[in-house]
Motif scaffolding. Sequence first.
Motif, PDB file in Angstrom:
ATOM      1  N   ILE A 100       0.839  -1.202   0.000  1.00 50.31           N
ATOM      2  CA  ILE A 100       0.000   0.000   0.000  1.00 50.31           C
ATOM      3  C   ILE A 100       0.874   1.252   0.000  1.00 50.31           C
ATOM      4  O   ILE A 100       0.600   2.209  -0.721  1.00 50.31           O
ATOM      5  N   VAL A 101       1.921   1.230   0.820  1.00 50.48           N
ATOM      6  CA  VAL A 101       2.841   2.370   0.858  1.00 50.48           C
ATOM      7  C   VAL A 101       3.639   2.440  -0.444  1.00 50.48           C
ATOM      8  O   VAL A 101       3.839   3.516  -1.004  1.00 50.48           O
ATOM      9  N   ALA A 102       4.080   1.284  -0.938  1.00 47.32           N
ATOM     10  CA  ALA A 102       4.906   1.256  -2.154  1.00 47.32           C
ATOM     11  C   ALA A 102       4.178   1.827  -3.358  1.00 47.32           C
ATOM     12  O   ALA A 102       4.788   2.506  -4.190  1.00 47.32           O
ATOM     13  N   ILE A 103       2.881   1.574  -3.465  1.00 42.09           N
ATOM     14  CA  ILE A 103       2.141   2.105  -4.613  1.00 42.09           C
ATOM     15  C   ILE A 103       1.380   3.378  -4.250  1.00 42.09           C
ATOM     16  O   ILE A 103       0.657   3.917  -5.072  1.00 42.09           O
ATOM     17  N   SER A 104       1.588   3.824  -3.001  1.00 39.17           N
ATOM     18  CA  SER A 104       1.028   5.093  -2.519  1.00 39.17           C
ATOM     19  C   SER A 104      -0.482   5.178  -2.734  1.00 39.17           C
ATOM     20  O   SER A 104      -0.991   6.086  -3.377  1.00 39.17           O
ATOM     21  N   VAL A 105      -1.180   4.194  -2.172  1.00 43.30           N
ATOM     22  CA  VAL A 105      -2.636   4.139  -2.292  1.00 43.30           C
ATOM     23  C   VAL A 105      -3.249   5.337  -1.573  1.00 43.30           C
ATOM     24  O   VAL A 105      -2.980   5.559  -0.393  1.00 43.30           O
ATOM     25  N   ARG A 106      -4.062   6.094  -2.279  1.00 44.71           N
ATOM     26  CA  ARG A 106      -4.715   7.284  -1.710  1.00 44.71           C
ATOM     27  C   ARG A 106      -6.196   6.984  -1.524  1.00 44.71           C
ATOM     28  O   ARG A 106      -6.966   7.008  -2.472  1.00 44.71           O
ATOM     29  N   LEU A 107      -6.564   6.668  -0.296  1.00 41.72           N
ATOM     30  CA  LEU A 107      -7.960   6.416   0.033  1.00 41.72           C
ATOM     31  C   LEU A 107      -8.473   7.514   0.952  1.00 41.72           C
ATOM     32  O   LEU A 107      -7.686   8.199   1.599  1.00 41.72           O
ATOM     33  N   ASP A 108      -9.799   7.627   1.018  1.00 43.34           N
ATOM     34  CA  ASP A 108     -10.383   8.483   2.031  1.00 43.34           C
ATOM     35  C   ASP A 108     -10.031   7.909   3.397  1.00 43.34           C
ATOM     36  O   ASP A 108      -9.675   6.736   3.526  1.00 43.34           O
ATOM     37  N   VAL A 109     -10.178   8.720   4.419  1.00 45.13           N
ATOM     38  CA  VAL A 109      -9.777   8.324   5.768  1.00 45.13           C
ATOM     39  C   VAL A 109     -10.542   7.097   6.261  1.00 45.13           C
ATOM     40  O   VAL A 109      -9.946   6.178   6.827  1.00 45.13           O
ATOM     41  N   ALA A 110     -11.843   7.054   6.053  1.00 47.75           N
ATOM     42  CA  ALA A 110     -12.643   5.941   6.587  1.00 47.75           C
ATOM     43  C   ALA A 110     -12.227   4.578   6.028  1.00 47.75           C
ATOM     44  O   ALA A 110     -12.005   3.636   6.806  1.00 47.75           O
ATOM     45  N   PRO A 111     -12.086   4.421   4.712  1.00 51.02           N
ATOM     46  CA  PRO A 111     -11.643   3.113   4.221  1.00 51.02           C
ATOM     47  C   PRO A 111     -10.209   2.775   4.647  1.00 51.02           C
ATOM     48  O   PRO A 111      -9.902   1.611   4.924  1.00 51.02           O
ATOM     49  N   ALA A 112      -9.344   3.776   4.720  1.00 49.54           N
ATOM     50  CA  ALA A 112      -7.967   3.514   5.175  1.00 49.54           C
ATOM     51  C   ALA A 112      -7.980   3.042   6.627  1.00 49.54           C
ATOM     52  O   ALA A 112      -7.279   2.098   6.987  1.00 49.54           O
TER      53      ALA A 112
END
Length: 188
Positions: A100-112
């Motif tokens: 997740i960090v390696a591909i820099s997943v950008r989610l809203d706070v709730a799903p993260a």
Amino acid sequence: MLIAAAALGASAAPAFAHLDPVEHGSLAAGLSHPFFGADHILAMVAVGLWAAQIGGRALWTVPAAFVGMMTVGFGLALAAVPLPFVEPAILASVVALGLIVAISVRLDVAPAAAIVGIFALFHGHAHGGELGSAGAWSFAIGFIAATALLHAAGLGLGIALARFSSNGTLARLLGGVTALAGAALIFG
């Protein structure tokens, strides 16, 4: 690099054992507990790195979700509620959070927060399963504080790396190293 060094140091010292709560106290045993497992260190720091990548409210919400759900998992273990696949889920969390960090997943706070919360349940259950003779709540306060410190280290590292790398390459590289270290823990 720091994560890789921590992983190597933790995995290269099989003589390390958790502190004896009788000798050192339950709080000290809980505080030290997360630092004796490369899987825990890698996952906790990755949560902080990911929260730093997302930014905004995620800086405190994502780590807080982890700590909260980890505490729930600990309570489930104390109540003798079984949770399947605890160790495999913990190892999977290292790989998944690293990716997740390696591909820099950008989610809203709730799903993260939900994603880290699911992984946290397993980490907390493992802590409860390894309680031994420690007093439950003193031990819990210790490992909760240690987890928060590891999250803060990941946050600080993520924020610092963002200053040196405008496109997030350094944090993403650490995510990749974390995922590889997680895979090594699984297959090593």
